[in-house]
Design an enzyme around this catalytic site. Structure first.
Site, short mmCIF file in Angstrom:
data_model
loop_
_atom_site.label_atom_id
_atom_site.label_comp_id
_atom_site.label_asym_id
_atom_site.label_seq_id
_atom_site.Cartn_x
_atom_site.Cartn_y
_atom_site.Cartn_z
CG ASN A 271 -2.81 -0.71 -12.95
OD1 ASN A 271 -2.69 -0.82 -11.73
ND2 ASN A 271 -2.12 -1.48 -13.79
N GLY B 77 0.77 -1.25 0.00
CA GLY B 77 0.00 0.00 0.00
C GLY B 77 0.80 1.29 0.00
CB SER B 78 4.29 2.25 -0.76
OG SER B 78 4.52 1.98 -2.11
CG ASN B 79 1.89 3.45 -5.77
OD1 ASN B 79 2.26 4.49 -6.31
ND2 ASN B 79 2.50 2.29 -5.93
CG HIS C 137 2.88 -1.94 -15.35
ND1 HIS C 137 2.54 -3.16 -14.77
CD2 HIS C 137 3.93 -2.18 -16.16
CE1 HIS C 137 3.36 -4.09 -15.24
NE2 HIS C 137 4.21 -3.52 -16.08
#
Ligand code: GRF
Length: 200
Positions: free
Chosen positions: A107, A12-14, A109
């Protein structure tokens, strides 16, 4: 202020980076719900600490992928959100889900798409021997990391890099790029023309 639902499977760092910028009003958005397909995902703990509703919806509790995604959809539809943000959500969403959702799905990536889609993108880049990799924020379509590209950040692959060092440098840029793109949505600066996306 736009409302975000975050889907994530892991550390969950983003999400954390986005939430920090929401809290400090650097982005005009609010995370209203975090959903995970893993009950022990660290992202759920981070959300709880931030007092954001967070829930694990486990695919194993449903007969098949379609039924699982219906449950996911139900949770999301209970909330009036403007954007769905995949932040390390390690499942491919089915076409029924994508078509039923009425808001854009984003998203991030860790490669310069269309190079190195799928798992272990940083390892793929190192193994291939590219000199530049990076990260990509894109709209989600029915393929694997194949939706229209919104923004990319290039990062050099250094001779001394290994998967860990490259992943770390890419991740730092992910945190910046994802927030930037969400702010473009908040400011209604995103214009989609087929596969081409313009930031006005
Ligand atoms: C990131 O590298 C992202 O690009 C990929 O999954 C990873 C998630 O990391 N889709 P985190 O859970 O946000 O730390």
């Amino acid at each position: 202020m736009i409302k975000l639902v975050v889907l994530a499977s892991g550390r969950g760092s983003n999400f954390e980076a986005i939430q920090k910028k929401c809290r400090s009003r650097e982005i005009d958005a609010e995370v209203v719900l975090v959903l995970s397909n893993k009950s022990d995902a660290k992202v759920l703990e981070i959300a709880q600490k931030e007092n954001i509703p967070a829930k694990a919806i486990l695919p194993t509790n449903y007969q098949n992928q379609d039924i699982y995604e219906e449950a996911l959809l139900k949770e999301i539809q209970l909330i009036d959100c403007d954007l769905i943000v995949l932040a390390g959500y390690m499942k491919v969403l089915g076409s029924r889900f994508i078509q039923s959702v009425k808001v854009p799905i984003l998203n991030i990536h860790p490669s310069l798409l269309p190079s190195f889609p799928g798992l272990n993108a940083q390892k793929q880049a190192i193994d291939y021997g590219v000199k530049v990799s990076g990260c990509t924020v894109h709209l989600v379509d029915e393929g694997l990391d194949s939706g229209p590209i919104i923004a990319q950040k290039a990062i050099p692959v250094l001779p001394e890099d290994n998967v860990e060092t490259l992943s770390k440098r890419i991740l730092n840029e992910e945190h910046r790029l994802y927030s930037e793109v969400i702010q473009y949505f908040a400011l209604q600066k995103i214009r989609v023309e087929g596969r081409r996306i313009f930031i006005d």
